[in-house]
Design a protein around this motif. Sequence first.
Motif, short mmCIF file in Angstrom:
data_model
loop_
_atom_site.label_atom_id
_atom_site.label_comp_id
_atom_site.label_asym_id
_atom_site.label_seq_id
_atom_site.Cartn_x
_atom_site.Cartn_y
_atom_site.Cartn_z
N GLN A 3 0.84 -1.21 0.00
CA GLN A 3 0.00 0.00 0.00
C GLN A 3 0.87 1.25 0.00
O GLN A 3 0.57 2.23 -0.69
CB GLN A 3 -0.92 -0.01 1.23
N GLN A 5 3.65 1.70 -1.37
CA GLN A 5 4.20 1.95 -2.71
C GLN A 5 3.18 2.68 -3.57
O GLN A 5 3.55 3.55 -4.37
CB GLN A 5 4.64 0.65 -3.38
N HIS A 6 1.91 2.36 -3.42
CA HIS A 6 0.87 3.10 -4.14
C HIS A 6 0.91 4.58 -3.74
O HIS A 6 0.79 5.47 -4.58
CB HIS A 6 -0.52 2.54 -3.84
N ASP A 9 3.84 6.21 -5.36
CA ASP A 9 3.55 6.45 -6.78
C ASP A 9 2.71 7.71 -6.95
O ASP A 9 2.95 8.52 -7.85
CB ASP A 9 2.82 5.25 -7.40
N ASN A 10 1.73 7.89 -6.06
CA ASN A 10 0.91 9.10 -6.11
C ASN A 10 1.76 10.34 -5.83
O ASN A 10 1.59 11.39 -6.47
CB ASN A 10 -0.23 9.02 -5.09
N TRP A 37 1.33 12.68 0.49
CA TRP A 37 1.39 11.28 0.05
C TRP A 37 2.62 10.59 0.63
O TRP A 37 2.56 9.43 1.04
CB TRP A 37 1.39 11.17 -1.47
#
Length: 68
Positions: A3, A5-6, A9-10, A37
Amino acid sequence: MKQSQHFLDNAENCAQLAERADDEPTYNRFKRMEAAWRALAKEQDWLDGETSPSETAVAAPPETAARI
């Protein structure tokens, strides 16, 4: 994929959008979103047991610490 890593990425997406911003308020908005983020990713790693609380703690300024 983790999670966190998401979230990272954002954050990266926000950084790219900031670099393409047409004006300073938009740039600042995307940079604040990027920072948020990244903070979420760090906290998620802590919640998932990936890091210890001492690694994610932010030291309070001395004047704040004195009031606590």
